[in-house]
Design a protein around this motif. Structure first.
Motif, PDB file in Angstrom:
ATOM      1  N   GLU A 230      -9.580  -2.599   3.113  1.00  0.00           N
ATOM      2  CA  GLU A 230      -8.667  -2.606   1.971  1.00  0.00           C
ATOM      3  C   GLU A 230      -8.287  -1.204   1.498  1.00  0.00           C
ATOM      4  OE1 GLU A 230      -7.269  -5.308   0.513  1.00  0.00           O
ATOM      5  OE2 GLU A 230      -8.268  -6.630   1.932  1.00  0.00           O
ATOM      6  N   GLU A 231      -9.037  -0.189   1.933  1.00  0.00           N
ATOM      7  CA  GLU A 231      -8.815   1.165   1.419  1.00  0.00           C
ATOM      8  C   GLU A 231      -8.104   2.077   2.402  1.00  0.00           C
ATOM      9  OE1 GLU A 231     -12.267   2.780  -0.441  1.00  0.00           O
ATOM     10  OE2 GLU A 231     -12.719   0.898  -1.445  1.00  0.00           O
ATOM     11  N   THR A 232      -7.710   1.561   3.573  1.00  0.00           N
ATOM     12  CA  THR A 232      -6.991   2.374   4.541  1.00  0.00           C
ATOM     13  C   THR A 232      -5.624   1.764   4.816  1.00  0.00           C
ATOM     14  OG1 THR A 232      -7.912   1.180   6.432  1.00  0.00           O
ATOM     15  CG2 THR A 232      -9.136   3.124   5.644  1.00  0.00           C
ATOM     16  N   CYS A 233      -4.705   2.602   5.294  1.00  0.00           N
ATOM     17  CA  CYS A 233      -3.351   2.124   5.560  1.00  0.00           C
ATOM     18  C   CYS A 233      -2.667   3.011   6.588  1.00  0.00           C
ATOM     19  CB  CYS A 233      -2.528   2.114   4.274  1.00  0.00           C
ATOM     20  SG  CYS A 233      -2.288   3.754   3.559  1.00  0.00           S
ATOM     21  N   TRP A 234      -1.598   2.452   7.191  1.00  0.00           N
ATOM     22  CA  TRP A 234      -0.669   3.264   7.964  1.00  0.00           C
ATOM     23  C   TRP A 234       0.391   3.706   6.992  1.00  0.00           C
ATOM     24  CZ3 TRP A 234       4.481   1.419   9.637  1.00  0.00           C
ATOM     25  CH2 TRP A 234       5.208   2.430  10.282  1.00  0.00           C
ATOM     26  N   ASN A 235       0.654   4.993   6.962  1.00  0.00           N
ATOM     27  CA  ASN A 235       1.679   5.561   6.092  1.00  0.00           C
ATOM     28  C   ASN A 235       2.654   6.301   6.990  1.00  0.00           C
ATOM     29  OD1 ASN A 235       3.141   6.929   4.089  1.00  0.00           O
ATOM     30  ND2 ASN A 235       1.342   7.256   2.842  1.00  0.00           N
ATOM     31  N   SER A 236       3.889   5.821   7.062  1.00  0.00           N
ATOM     32  CA  SER A 236       4.883   6.481   7.905  1.00  0.00           C
ATOM     33  C   SER A 236       5.368   7.753   7.221  1.00  0.00           C
ATOM     34  CB  SER A 236       6.067   5.546   8.160  1.00  0.00           C
ATOM     35  OG  SER A 236       6.915   5.504   7.031  1.00  0.00           O
TER      36      SER A 236
ATOM     37  N   LEU B 195       3.354 -13.961  11.323  1.00  0.00           N
ATOM     38  CA  LEU B 195       3.186 -12.533  11.114  1.00  0.00           C
ATOM     39  C   LEU B 195       2.750 -12.349   9.673  1.00  0.00           C
ATOM     40  CD1 LEU B 195       3.797  -9.757  12.463  1.00  0.00           C
ATOM     41  CD2 LEU B 195       6.024  -9.888  11.377  1.00  0.00           C
ATOM     42  N   GLN B 196       1.710 -11.550   9.450  1.00  0.00           N
ATOM     43  CA  GLN B 196       1.254 -11.255   8.090  1.00  0.00           C
ATOM     44  C   GLN B 196       1.325  -9.749   7.875  1.00  0.00           C
ATOM     45  OE1 GLN B 196      -2.703 -12.975   7.891  1.00  0.00           O
ATOM     46  NE2 GLN B 196      -1.872 -14.880   7.049  1.00  0.00           N
ATOM     47  N   VAL B 197       1.909  -9.357   6.745  1.00  0.00           N
ATOM     48  CA  VAL B 197       2.064  -7.944   6.419  1.00  0.00           C
ATOM     49  C   VAL B 197       1.703  -7.736   4.957  1.00  0.00           C
ATOM     50  CG1 VAL B 197       3.646  -5.972   6.374  1.00  0.00           C
ATOM     51  CG2 VAL B 197       4.012  -7.796   8.028  1.00  0.00           C
ATOM     52  N   GLN B 198       0.929  -6.680   4.696  1.00  0.00           N
ATOM     53  CA  GLN B 198       0.643  -6.283   3.314  1.00  0.00           C
ATOM     54  C   GLN B 198       1.119  -4.846   3.130  1.00  0.00           C
ATOM     55  OE1 GLN B 198      -3.455  -6.379   2.055  1.00  0.00           O
ATOM     56  NE2 GLN B 198      -2.888  -6.135  -0.094  1.00  0.00           N
ATOM     57  N   PHE B 199       2.227  -4.706   2.396  1.00  0.00           N
ATOM     58  CA  PHE B 199       2.788  -3.405   2.074  1.00  0.00           C
ATOM     59  C   PHE B 199       2.149  -2.860   0.803  1.00  0.00           C
ATOM     60  CE2 PHE B 199       6.335  -5.522   4.268  1.00  0.00           C
ATOM     61  CZ  PHE B 199       6.749  -4.540   5.151  1.00  0.00           C
ATOM     62  N   GLN B 200       2.373  -1.591   0.554  1.00  0.00           N
ATOM     63  CA  GLN B 200       2.130  -1.044  -0.777  1.00  0.00           C
ATOM     64  C   GLN B 200       3.444  -1.185  -1.527  1.00  0.00           C
ATOM     65  OE1 GLN B 200       0.254   2.832  -1.158  1.00  0.00           O
ATOM     66  NE2 GLN B 200       1.561   3.300  -2.895  1.00  0.00           N
TER      67      GLN B 200
ATOM     68  N   ALA C 265       1.090  -7.878  -2.331  1.00  0.00           N
ATOM     69  CA  ALA C 265       0.462  -9.103  -1.815  1.00  0.00           C
ATOM     70  C   ALA C 265       0.614  -9.228  -0.301  1.00  0.00           C
ATOM     71  CB  ALA C 265       1.089 -10.322  -2.485  1.00  0.00           C
ATOM     72  N   LEU C 266      -0.350  -9.881   0.341  1.00  0.00           N
ATOM     73  CA  LEU C 266      -0.250 -10.211   1.749  1.00  0.00           C
ATOM     74  C   LEU C 266       0.832 -11.281   1.897  1.00  0.00           C
ATOM     75  CD1 LEU C 266      -1.508  -9.760   4.584  1.00  0.00           C
ATOM     76  CD2 LEU C 266      -2.955 -11.741   4.111  1.00  0.00           C
ATOM     77  N   GLN C 267       1.819 -11.011   2.733  1.00  0.00           N
ATOM     78  CA  GLN C 267       2.944 -11.926   2.924  1.00  0.00           C
ATOM     79  C   GLN C 267       2.883 -12.522   4.326  1.00  0.00           C
ATOM     80  OE1 GLN C 267       6.753 -10.294   1.325  1.00  0.00           O
ATOM     81  NE2 GLN C 267       5.505  -8.466   0.940  1.00  0.00           N
ATOM     82  N   THR C 268       3.154 -13.813   4.434  1.00  0.00           N
ATOM     83  CA  THR C 268       3.103 -14.514   5.708  1.00  0.00           C
ATOM     84  C   THR C 268       4.500 -14.997   6.073  1.00  0.00           C
ATOM     85  OG1 THR C 268       0.833 -15.215   5.282  1.00  0.00           O
ATOM     86  CG2 THR C 268       2.060 -16.445   6.943  1.00  0.00           C
TER      87      THR C 268
ATOM     88  N   ILE D 180       1.661   0.322   5.016  1.00  0.00           N
ATOM     89  CA  ILE D 180       1.157  -1.014   5.346  1.00  0.00           C
ATOM     90  C   ILE D 180      -0.358  -0.973   5.406  1.00  0.00           C
ATOM     91  CG2 ILE D 180       1.121  -2.867   7.057  1.00  0.00           C
ATOM     92  CD1 ILE D 180       3.921  -2.062   7.877  1.00  0.00           C
ATOM     93  N   TYR D 181      -0.988  -1.862   4.625  1.00  0.00           N
ATOM     94  CA  TYR D 181      -2.451  -1.972   4.609  1.00  0.00           C
ATOM     95  C   TYR D 181      -2.963  -2.922   5.676  1.00  0.00           C
ATOM     96  CZ  TYR D 181      -2.766   0.824   0.432  1.00  0.00           C
ATOM     97  OH  TYR D 181      -2.713   1.874  -0.433  1.00  0.00           O
ATOM     98  N   HIS D 182      -2.249  -4.004   5.922  1.00  0.00           N
ATOM     99  CA  HIS D 182      -2.672  -4.986   6.922  1.00  0.00           C
ATOM    100  C   HIS D 182      -1.464  -5.479   7.697  1.00  0.00           C
ATOM    101  CE1 HIS D 182      -6.647  -5.212   5.148  1.00  0.00           C
ATOM    102  NE2 HIS D 182      -6.098  -5.512   3.986  1.00  0.00           N
ATOM    103  N   LEU D 183      -1.628  -5.580   8.994  1.00  0.00           N
ATOM    104  CA  LEU D 183      -0.638  -6.198   9.875  1.00  0.00           C
ATOM    105  C   LEU D 183      -1.396  -7.136  10.786  1.00  0.00           C
ATOM    106  CD1 LEU D 183       2.208  -6.508  11.005  1.00  0.00           C
ATOM    107  CD2 LEU D 183       1.700  -4.561  12.509  1.00  0.00           C
ATOM    108  N   ARG D 184      -1.039  -8.410  10.736  1.00  0.00           N
ATOM    109  CA  ARG D 184      -1.706  -9.407  11.576  1.00  0.00           C
ATOM    110  C   ARG D 184      -0.633 -10.193  12.336  1.00  0.00           C
ATOM    111  NH1 ARG D 184      -4.703 -10.620   6.424  1.00  0.00           N
ATOM    112  NH2 ARG D 184      -6.501  -9.241   6.502  1.00  0.00           N
TER     113      ARG D 184
END
Length: 140
Positions: free
Chosen positions: A35-41, A62-67, A99-102, A129-133
């Motif tokens: 929860e504390e790491t992310c990809w930052n472009s 596809l699940q994505v959680q943006f900041q 929020a995590l979006q599906t 993006i914090y999570h990409l599934r």
């Protein structure tokens, strides 16, 4: 049975990393479930993530959680099998939220995926993006 399709053998690439600081903001953070790491472009007009799976997969969701404040209003999902050129699978329209979006994906079997984040909410075109599934099943 739907499962995460990203595994250690999946090859991932990203369009850019903020200040080229892969250690703090690199692509590995998309999939680490932390929860504390992310990809930052870095800044730019269009950011993307590409995935090459070790075998053919059937994508379902596809699940994505943006900041919030660093998301995309319009995103495009492309895929291909083997050496084929990428073709559009779907457009999706994320909310500018933490929020995590599906997103449900039309049934498709692919070896490669590319997610392109267009029309970003950040003035400079950055995406966080914090999570990409990628969820689905291994193809038979």
């Amino acid at each position: 049975m739907t499962q995460s399709l990203v595994c250690p053998e999946t090859v991932s690439r990203v369009s850019s990393v903020l200040n080229r600081n892969s250690r703090q903001f690199g692509k590995k953070h998309l999939f680490d479930q932390n929860e504390e790491t992310c990809w930052n472009s870095d800044q730019g007009s269009s950011q993307w993530v590409s995935l090459e799976f070790p075998q053919r997969v059937h994508i379902a969701q596809l699940q994505v959680q943006f900041q919030g404040g660093f998301s995309s209003r319009h995103s495009r999902l492309e895929g291909s099998q083997g050496e084929e050129a990428l073709r559009k699978i779907a457009d999706f329209y994320p909310d500018d939220t933490n929020a995590l979006q599906t997103f449900s994906i039309p049934p498709v079997k692919v070896d490669r995926l590319k997610l392109t984040f267009e029309d970003t909410t950040d003035f400079f075109g950055r995406v966080v993006i914090y999570h990409l599934r990628v969820l689905g099943e291994k193809a038979e």
